[in-house]
Design a protein around this motif. Structure first.
Motif: not given
Length: 397
Positions: A333-361
């Motif tokens: 269950g923890m492995l499945i939850a970790a996969y869902l966090i990676h696909r549904l949270v990490e991948r989209p939010l990482t890109k948005r956060l990275r783009d926003g920080m790059r603009a600030g830099i």
């Protein structure tokens, strides 16, 4: 040697294959940490786990060493990822990589402990204000409890990033990385003998050997193994042995640590060093199992959510489900939850956060005047020469 030549080629920008073996090492380290928390500790079951898992517990007791392996991998990966980057690039990559999954882990863990507050030992934070501080990942520096005790390693990682940022500021070169390894080694050795708390805070004597060894291993991969780099690794391995007993007491308690030999821990540490050495020398480059990239990707969210949530779930269902199926189902269950966090949270939010920080830099760079020594000099028109003023025909011979 073909393996070394392949390793050096892999270290060059543009020609580097994915190091699937590193992903395999990371997920293995994460799973042994999970085993330690679920089986090595008695917290979830309310009784000695040697009665429940007599064959598994002796191995689980040393699962905390997965953290030490993580630190070696971190030294390797950070040195590899910052080559040719600026401090701003380094900050953007680390923040965008760490925080989306971390925020999710903090919220899920706090919600679980609030809904099922049955395991008192897991309440490492005092109130919801502490949860807010935990969202910064800086709670270890301001004396606030961790929402999940396993988060202590993240603050150690942050201090490593702060130290390595100095190398990035000076320029990431072979020479500067070796100097950094030498200076950090001296600081880590000197820190326990002084009362200078700031030195001890950043030198991290217990964990420095693993980060430094990881850096040296990456230098072997990018360039070539030398006696100097092997010497750095050997010194770190030997220094790390000094802290094995203390780490056992921290993770197992003094009474249990006194009953156990240190040699299993020393063997695990040696195997960790050998595994990263094999990656550095290119001996594991033939491992190209693509599923390992997914396994490596879920390692971080798995680490963030497995401890308090998993122990609470085991504790909650321990009287209704047999131990072996319960252990297996919670782990899966923890492995499945970790996969869902990676696909549904990490991948989209990482890109948005990275783009926003790059603009600030970029905004900082555009609005920060360069020092006079680095500012481009104004172009001065070339002064006419005498031949420009009064052309003279070439002499005839």
């Amino acid at each position: 040697m073909p393996g070394i030549r392949a390793a050096r080629a892999a270290g060059r920008p543009g020609g580097a294959p994915r190091l699937y073996a590193l992903d395999g090492i990371r997920i293995t380290a994460a799973l042994v940490v999970v085993l330690y928390h679920y089986v090595g500790l008695n917290t979830a079951w309310g009784r000695n786990t040697s009665e429940i898992f007599p064959a598994l517990r002796p191995f689980a007791l040393f699962g905390w060493l997965g953290v030490e392996i993580f630190f070696i991998v971190s030294g390797f990966v950070i040195c590899m990822s910052v080559w040719g980057r600026t401090v701003g690039d380094f900050a953007v990559s680390r923040v965008s990589r760490l925080f989306p999954a971390y925020w999710t882990g903090v919220i899920l863990t706090a919600a679980t402990l609030w809904a099922l507050p049955e395991v008192a030992k897991l309440r490492h934070f005092d109130d919801w204000n502490a949860v807010l501080v935990n969202l910064t990942m800086l709670q270890g520096g301001v004396g606030v409890g961790h929402v999940d005790h396993s988060y202590w390693t993240l603050f150690v990682e942050l201090k490593f990033y702060a130290l390595f940022a100095l190398v990035v500021m000076c320029g990431v070169t072979y020479r500067n990385c070796v100097l950094f390894c030498g200076i950090w080694t001296l600081a880590a050795v000197a820190a326990p003998t002084t009362d200078f708390r700031l030195l001890h805070f950043f030198a991290m004597p217990q964990y420095a050997p693993y980060f430094i060894a990881g850096i040296a291993f990456y230098l072997m991969r990018r360039f070539r193994p030398t006696m100097l780099l092997w010497g750095i690794v050997a010194v770190q391995f030997l220094v790390a042995q000094h802290y094995v007993r203390g780490r056992m007491e921290t993770n197992l308690g003094r009474n249990l640590a006194d009953q156990l030999s240190t040699w299993p821990a020393r063997v695990v540490i040696a195997l960790g060093f050998l595994a990263i050495a094999a990656v550095a020398l290119g001996l594991l480059d033939r491992i190209q199992w693509r599923w390992l990239s997914t396994a490596g990707a879920i390692t971080y969210p798995l680490y963030l959510i497995h401890m308090s949530i998993g122990i609470t779930l085991i504790h909650h269902f321990r009287d209704r489900v047999d131990p072996a199926p319960l252990l297996a189902s919670v782990t899966v269950g923890m492995l499945i939850a970790a996969y869902l966090i990676h696909r549904l949270v990490e991948r989209p939010l990482t890109k948005r956060l990275r783009d926003g920080m790059r603009a600030g830099i970029q905004d900082i760079r555009l609005n920060t005047p360069l020092p006079a020594s680095r500012a481009p000099r104004p172009r001065v028109p070339a002064q006419p020469t005498d031949s420009d003023r009064d052309p003279v025909p070439a002499r005839q011979t």
